[in-house]
Design a protein around this motif. Structure first.
Motif, PDB file in Angstrom:
ATOM      1  N   THR A   1       0.841  -1.187   0.000  1.00 39.66           N
ATOM      2  CA  THR A   1       0.000   0.000   0.000  1.00 39.66           C
ATOM      3  C   THR A   1       0.877   1.237   0.000  1.00 39.66           C
ATOM      4  O   THR A   1       2.012   1.202   0.477  1.00 39.66           O
ATOM      5  N   ILE A   2       0.363   2.324  -0.574  1.00 42.10           N
ATOM      6  CA  ILE A   2       1.077   3.599  -0.614  1.00 42.10           C
ATOM      7  C   ILE A   2       0.341   4.561   0.303  1.00 42.10           C
ATOM      8  O   ILE A   2      -0.876   4.746   0.191  1.00 42.10           O
ATOM      9  N   VAL A   3       1.105   5.179   1.206  1.00 42.28           N
ATOM     10  CA  VAL A   3       0.537   6.104   2.189  1.00 42.28           C
ATOM     11  C   VAL A   3       1.190   7.461   2.013  1.00 42.28           C
ATOM     12  O   VAL A   3       2.425   7.573   2.005  1.00 42.28           O
ATOM     13  N   GLN A   4       0.376   8.477   1.877  1.00 37.34           N
ATOM     14  CA  GLN A   4       0.874   9.842   1.681  1.00 37.34           C
ATOM     15  C   GLN A   4       0.136  10.764   2.644  1.00 37.34           C
ATOM     16  O   GLN A   4      -1.096  10.772   2.694  1.00 37.34           O
ATOM     17  N   ASP A   5       0.911  11.512   3.431  1.00 36.30           N
ATOM     18  CA  ASP A   5       0.325  12.385   4.457  1.00 36.30           C
ATOM     19  C   ASP A   5      -0.589  11.600   5.396  1.00 36.30           C
ATOM     20  O   ASP A   5      -1.623  12.097   5.861  1.00 36.30           O
ATOM     21  N   GLY A   6      -0.224  10.347   5.654  1.00 36.11           N
ATOM     22  CA  GLY A   6      -0.991   9.526   6.567  1.00 36.11           C
ATOM     23  C   GLY A   6      -2.225   8.883   5.956  1.00 36.11           C
ATOM     24  O   GLY A   6      -2.931   8.116   6.619  1.00 36.11           O
ATOM     25  N   VAL A   7      -2.491   9.174   4.675  1.00 38.03           N
ATOM     26  CA  VAL A   7      -3.695   8.682   4.009  1.00 38.03           C
ATOM     27  C   VAL A   7      -3.326   7.591   3.003  1.00 38.03           C
ATOM     28  O   VAL A   7      -2.333   7.716   2.283  1.00 38.03           O
ATOM     29  N   ILE A   8      -4.111   6.528   2.957  1.00 39.28           N
ATOM     30  CA  ILE A   8      -3.889   5.448   1.998  1.00 39.28           C
ATOM     31  C   ILE A   8      -4.282   5.933   0.609  1.00 39.28           C
ATOM     32  O   ILE A   8      -5.442   6.282   0.370  1.00 39.28           O
ATOM     33  N   ARG A   9      -3.316   5.979  -0.313  1.00 41.92           N
ATOM     34  CA  ARG A   9      -3.569   6.472  -1.665  1.00 41.92           C
ATOM     35  C   ARG A   9      -3.735   5.346  -2.690  1.00 41.92           C
ATOM     36  O   ARG A   9      -4.372   5.540  -3.721  1.00 41.92           O
ATOM     37  N   TYR A  10      -3.145   4.200  -2.392  1.00 43.72           N
ATOM     38  CA  TYR A  10      -3.225   3.094  -3.355  1.00 43.72           C
ATOM     39  C   TYR A  10      -2.889   1.803  -2.622  1.00 43.72           C
ATOM     40  O   TYR A  10      -2.122   1.795  -1.649  1.00 43.72           O
ATOM     41  N   LEU A  11      -3.474   0.696  -3.066  1.00 43.11           N
ATOM     42  CA  LEU A  11      -3.109  -0.615  -2.545  1.00 43.11           C
ATOM     43  C   LEU A  11      -3.407  -1.668  -3.607  1.00 43.11           C
ATOM     44  O   LEU A  11      -4.256  -1.462  -4.471  1.00 43.11           O
TER      45      LEU A  11
END
Length: 364
Positions: free
Chosen positions: A146-156
């Protein structure tokens, strides 16, 4: 030579643009008067740049045509218009155009804008290709990612969806990762997300919650990446719920063994004594506390074969291994068990006595 499509319903202005472009070294592959024809021309001949008037006759105006061209053909569009009204300019901005020239234009101005548009679009396409390759890599990765940006899940990827027990990406994407982490582990996660100085991130484990709030223990392998040209984290998630249950059992087993009546000895990878119980001391009976000392410095109280210990660590499996310990008074027939750490690495050996044979009996 870069190919240009001119879309202009004024024949005189179209002729001027054509002269300018030829002088600037561009190849004019066609001239159109309406948006539908421009879209068909782009599909057939794939120009490098489109020079587009905004106010065109027909079903599509210039901005609508540009949106179709960029979406379906990935060709950059430069608008040319005498209209500078707020509404038109705003529409042009939101259409992701690569320039807006106000009539009348000069040849030099046209040339600079064409060059900027061409190279900016090329960079955008390259970035898009890289991101698509990265998404493909993530999607096909053999572990949940999973990709997390600014604490938010952006992609998995699909394996991560399976881990979170849902088939729908919209259930997870756009949600704070903290919402899926057990409260006890939130400070650890937040410290990882807030640290922007460490070059490497050590693997760590979390207890997460699935979409339906079922607890799972996972080992997290994290790295820093760029996602949509901004810093982000890439998390590889490996479920270890079953493994951690085994680790907990081993810990309980070790504690029970050390407090039981049977002789037990624990040795680490440096072949140092970590712990032992009173029953084991009775057979060795050194004059000092053995903890922290190498087992190979215990002679004559205790003699263990170095190769046997090394083989147990090298095997790294859960199967018990027969081994012998010689003391001044006994030969101890033992079983050696590998104790793994939370990363699954062989860390210690638990030595459990099976039989103690007095040396006077061995000689008979």
């Amino acid at each position: 030579m870069r190919k240009v499509l001119v879309v202009e319903d004024d024949r005189f202005i179209s002729a001027i643009f054509s002269l300018f472009l030829k002088d600037l070294g561009f190849d004019i592959i066609g001239r159109c008067k309406d948006g539908v024809a421009a879209l068909e021309e782009c599909k057939s001949n794939k120009p490098d740049i489109v020079l587009m008037d905004i106010h065109l006759e027909g079903d599509l105006d210039g901005i609508q045509a540009a949106e179709h061209i960029q979406r379906e053909c990935e060709v950059p569009v430069i608008f040319v218009s005498s209209d500078t009204s707020h509404e038109v300019v705003e529409r042009a901005v939101f259409s992701n155009s690569y320039g807006y020239l106000v009539k009348p234009i000069t040849k030099k101005e046209l040339g600079i804008t064409m060059e900027l548009a061409y190279y900016k679009h090329k960079a955008d396409v390259d970035q898009k290709r890289r991101e698509q390759s990265f998404r493909n890599y993530i999607s096909k990765a053999p572990i949940a990612m999973t990709i997390v940006q600014d604490g938010v899940i952006r992609y998995l990827n699909n394996l991560a969806l399976d881990l979170f027990k849902t088939h729908y990406m919209e259930d997870i994407v756009g949600t704070s990762l903290v919402d899926f982490v057990d409260d006890e582990f939130v400070p650890m996660l937040e410290s990882v997300l807030a640290d922007d100085t460490s070059e490497e991130i050590e693997p760590f484990h979390l207890q997460i919650k699935t979409f339906h709030q079922k607890p799972l223990k996972v080992m997290v392998h994290a790295s820093r990446i760029l996602f949509n040209q901004r810093p982000a984290f890439q998390f590889g998630l490996v479920e270890i719920s079953g493994f951690m249950a085994c680790v907990d059992e081993l810990k309980k087993w070790k504690e029970a063994a050390l407090t039981g009546t049977g002789p037990v000895l624990v040795i680490n990878r440096l072949f140092e004594v970590v712990d032992y119980n009173p029953a084991f001391r009775e057979y060795v009976n050194p004059a000092f506390d053995m903890r922290g000392h190498s087992v190979f410095t215990m002679r004559p109280w205790m003699n263990i074969d170095r190769g046997a210990l090394a083989n147990i660590f090298n095997q790294g499996n859960a199967d018990a291994v027969n081994m012998a310990i010689e003391t001044t008074t006994h030969r101890l027939e033992c079983r050696g068990y590998v104790l793994n750490n939370e990363l699954g690495e062989a860390e210690k050996i638990l030595v459990v006595l099976q039989e103690a044979i007095p040396k006077e009996q061995m000689g008979s």
